[in-house]
Every structure is written in C-alpha cells, then in structure tokens.
Write a protein that holds these residues in place. Sequence first.
Motif, PDB file in Angstrom:
ATOM      1  N   ARG A 113     -13.823  -1.161  -9.912  1.00 52.16           N
ATOM      2  CA  ARG A 113     -13.958   0.435  -8.776  1.00 52.16           C
ATOM      3  C   ARG A 113     -12.901   1.020  -9.554  1.00 52.16           C
ATOM      4  NH1 ARG A 113     -18.450   0.470  -6.744  1.00 52.16           N
ATOM      5  NH2 ARG A 113     -18.799   1.115  -3.796  1.00 52.16           N
ATOM      6  N   GLY A 114     -13.086   1.847  -9.848  1.00 48.11           N
ATOM      7  CA  GLY A 114     -11.699   2.312 -10.657  1.00 48.11           C
ATOM      8  C   GLY A 114     -10.531   1.366 -11.585  1.00 48.11           C
ATOM      9  N   CYS A 146      -9.619  -1.281  -9.924  1.00 48.06           N
ATOM     10  CA  CYS A 146      -9.838  -2.850  -9.607  1.00 48.06           C
ATOM     11  C   CYS A 146     -11.151  -3.079  -9.292  1.00 48.06           C
ATOM     12  CB  CYS A 146      -8.861  -2.726  -7.891  1.00 48.06           C
ATOM     13  SG  CYS A 146      -9.388  -1.524  -6.219  1.00 48.06           S
ATOM     14  N   ASN A 162      -3.538   1.347  -2.462  1.00 47.30           N
ATOM     15  CA  ASN A 162      -4.871   1.512  -1.439  1.00 47.30           C
ATOM     16  C   ASN A 162      -6.043   1.761  -1.831  1.00 47.30           C
ATOM     17  OD1 ASN A 162      -3.463   2.888   1.271  1.00 47.30           O
ATOM     18  ND2 ASN A 162      -1.780   4.254  -0.448  1.00 47.30           N
ATOM     19  N   GLU A 163      -5.874   1.735  -3.215  1.00 43.55           N
ATOM     20  CA  GLU A 163      -7.744   1.606  -3.880  1.00 43.55           C
ATOM     21  C   GLU A 163      -7.402   0.677  -3.275  1.00 43.55           C
ATOM     22  OE1 GLU A 163      -6.058   3.060  -7.986  1.00 43.55           O
ATOM     23  OE2 GLU A 163      -7.965   2.921  -8.104  1.00 43.55           O
ATOM     24  N   THR A 220       1.225  -1.173  -0.067  1.00 51.05           N
ATOM     25  CA  THR A 220       0.234  -0.183  -0.129  1.00 51.05           C
ATOM     26  C   THR A 220       0.571   1.394  -0.277  1.00 51.05           C
ATOM     27  OG1 THR A 220      -0.230  -0.247   2.745  1.00 51.05           O
ATOM     28  CG2 THR A 220      -1.529  -1.027   1.609  1.00 51.05           C
ATOM     29  N   ALA A 276      -3.776  -0.106 -10.543  1.00 50.96           N
ATOM     30  CA  ALA A 276      -4.581   0.356  -9.755  1.00 50.96           C
ATOM     31  C   ALA A 276      -3.455   0.045  -8.908  1.00 50.96           C
ATOM     32  CB  ALA A 276      -4.909  -0.972  -9.115  1.00 50.96           C
ATOM     33  N   GLN A 277      -3.552   1.219  -7.287  1.00 48.90           N
ATOM     34  CA  GLN A 277      -2.553   1.702  -6.089  1.00 48.90           C
ATOM     35  C   GLN A 277      -3.200   0.628  -5.123  1.00 48.90           C
ATOM     36  OE1 GLN A 277      -0.124   5.080  -6.183  1.00 48.90           O
ATOM     37  NE2 GLN A 277      -0.749   4.406  -7.979  1.00 48.90           N
ATOM     38  N   ASN A 302      -6.413  -6.355  -9.333  1.00 48.72           N
ATOM     39  CA  ASN A 302      -6.356  -4.759 -10.075  1.00 48.72           C
ATOM     40  C   ASN A 302      -6.019  -5.186 -11.628  1.00 48.72           C
ATOM     41  OD1 ASN A 302      -4.492  -3.011 -10.577  1.00 48.72           O
ATOM     42  ND2 ASN A 302      -2.533  -3.626 -10.316  1.00 48.72           N
TER      43      ASN A 302
END
Length: 338
Positions: free
Chosen positions: A288-289, A291, A310-311, A61, A307-308, A303
Amino acid sequence: MAINPSVIEDFSLKSNNTFAISAKAKYFAQAKSVVCLKNLISSYPHLPKFFLGAGSNVLLTQDFPGLIIKIAIPGISYLYEQEDNVFLEAGAGEPWENLIDYAIQHQLYGIENLTLIPGTVGGACVQNIGAYSAEFQEVVEWVKLYDMAENVEKILTKQECQFGYRESIFKHSPSFAIVSVGIRLNKKPCFRLQYPGIKEEMQKRGVSTPTLLDVVEVIRNIRNSKLPDTKKLGNAGSFFKNPKISLKQYEELRQSYPLVPGFPEGDNQVKVPAGWLIEQCGWKGKRRGNCGVYEKQALILVNYGEAQGNEILLLAKEIQSSVQSKFHISLETEVVIL
Ligand SMILES: Cc1cc2nc3c(=O)[nH]c(=O)nc-3n(C[C@H](O)[C@H](O)[C@H](O)COP(=O)(O)OP(=O)(O)OC[C@H]3O[C@@H](n4cnc5c(N)ncnc54)[C@H](O)[C@@H]3O)c2cc1C
C-alpha cells in the motif's frame, strides 16, 4: 532552547526506530546513568516524556512534542551464584544480544531461544519478549526502576511486574523508567527444542546432542531466513499479538476453516496465529504505497522507504477490520503506537 546541554532540539528519530520513520522529537537525550536520567527529567518538569530503548517495537505516528529519553544505561555484572544458577544485573540500555553473547561466553542457559531479538534489556522487560517457546519473564528476578511521577527509585519483584503474553506492568506505567534487571541463568542446559523447525535444522546439521552454541546458531539461522533485516527493510517484528479465543469459537471456526491452526492455552482458550488469519484475508505480500505486508510473514508490516507512521497505522487498521469481518476476531497490536 534546550535547558540541558546534552539535549538535542528538533531531533529526527529515523535512526532510533527500526521502522525508520522520520518523526521528530521536540527534545531528545540519552541517559547513560540513573543520575543523568533524573537530571534530564527534572530539567523539563512540564513536558511530556517518553522512554525509548532501541525503538524496535514502536511505531511513531507523529512528532513527539516533549522529551524523548533514550535509556542507554549499560553493563552486565555478575552478582552471585548458587548451586544451579548464576545471578546477573543487566543495565536497561544494554543491547539484548549482548546478554545472549555473555551467556554463550560463560556457558549459561535459559535465554538461548531468545537470540537475535532486536532491542535493549529494558525493552525486553517491558514487552516480555518471547520466541521459540521461551519468554523473558522466565529468567527475571527483579526490576529496578525510577518512577518519575513519585521521584523515587523502586525495585519490583517478578510477581509485581505482572508479566503476561507480551505484557507487563511497564506497558501501563509510562512514569516508570527501567534502570536495570536482575537475571537468573542456569548452569545446566534445559533446552526447549520442540518448536517446529528447530529439530529439523539440528538433524540437517547432524547434531544429536546439541551444545549451547548449536542451539543459538540454529535459531539465528532460522530467524535470519524468515525475518526481514531492519537495515534493509524497516519493520518492528510482529505487528499484532496472536489472539486468544474461546475453545467454542475455535471449534466453530474449524468447521468453516478446517486448517486453522490453534494452540491450547488452558482455561478453555486457544491461541490462533495472527499471521495465518491475516494471510487468509489475502494480505501477505500486499503493498500500500510506501508500506506493506512482508512477503514471507503476514504478521510483519514493512516500510519500503519513506512511509509515514500514519500510513502504516492505516494499513494495520485495514488488516484488523478485514480479520474482524472474516473471522470475528479482533487483533491487538503488539507494537507500541506513539
Ligand atoms: C526484526 C524484528 C524481530 C523481532 N522479533 C521479536 C521476537 O521474536 N519476539 C519478541 O517478543 N519481540 C520481537 N521483536 C520486537 C522487539 O524487538 C522487542 O519488543 C524488543 O524487546 C523491544 O526493545 P526496544 O529496546 O527496542 O524497545 P523500544 O521499541 O524502544 O520500546 C518498546 C516499549 O518499551 C518501552 N521502554 C523501552 N525501554 C524502556 C525502559 N528502559 N524503561 C521504560 N520503558 C522502556 C518504550 O517506552 C516502549 O513503550 C522484533 C522486532 C524486530 C524489528
């Protein structure tokens, strides 16, 4: 500047974690032997350190400000045998599937149900991997480690490893680097084929008396059809553990949700599949974005590319809170969050 020539500075970890997260390590190195491991540790006495296997059960993260040591100690050696068993020593950095292949080659039994679980022998030990009614701890004899806090090598007995469901002493001992594991395999088969799907697949193949290879192939086939390929879709397998609840809570739950699956665990406890709970909250296949939740199995977060960590963590927290508010059950992560 790195003090040790084998250490890389500002190293991207993207290809060293199956979630394919682009976090960086301030310093990164591989340890292919115990001597190398000790040398790396003593070169950076004041930096935080983290031992990594194949990165198939971690979520990064943030950038890591210290030294990440990838444990790459290889080898599978025959030690000795008794009437029913063969004893081996496997290096912690050995890919887990190599041990499966060794077992197939030498007709040794006991780990066949654990085929195709990504990662290293060391990682398998930390997480006490499990699948299709089998667990790694069933074949462990001892674990050799280097404790960097005390600067000593130690051998833990199986009891001292405190194995549990995706649990071990190693999950709570960040100063322990597993170096190798003593493994006991069986010379005779004792297959566990009761898990849903295995028998059906055997029947489909017309196999009535399965061989070791039959079992491995059937399980590989089931896994390949169910789980996302990490090369195409970043993930770390099951993100959450299956929660254990009291029999009383389970019975209350069944009144509202008659179809809730549950597996008795002794001590008036019932294990409920986390995937079912997550699916009931409407998460399966949701994105969600960058991920989301895998379309075929709600327990797996994926992912989609960039994706980061944290996402993904945020998504995991949303899932935890919706399961908590719908079922009053808290989900614990199986993946190690760094
Ligand atoms: C597609 C997929 C399917 C999966 N299926 C399953 C499954 O069926 N069952 C299951 O149980 N798991 C499963 N997993 C999870 C994962 O494969 C296992 O937990 C694996 O054993 C992790 O090994 P690793 O080497 O990748 O460990 P890593 O992810 O690198 O590390 C995991 C933890 O172990 C520690 N660690 C690793 N090596 C050492 C060492 N030598 N010394 C000290 N600490 C160490 C790390 O610090 C970290 O805390 C799956 C993962 C994926 C991606």
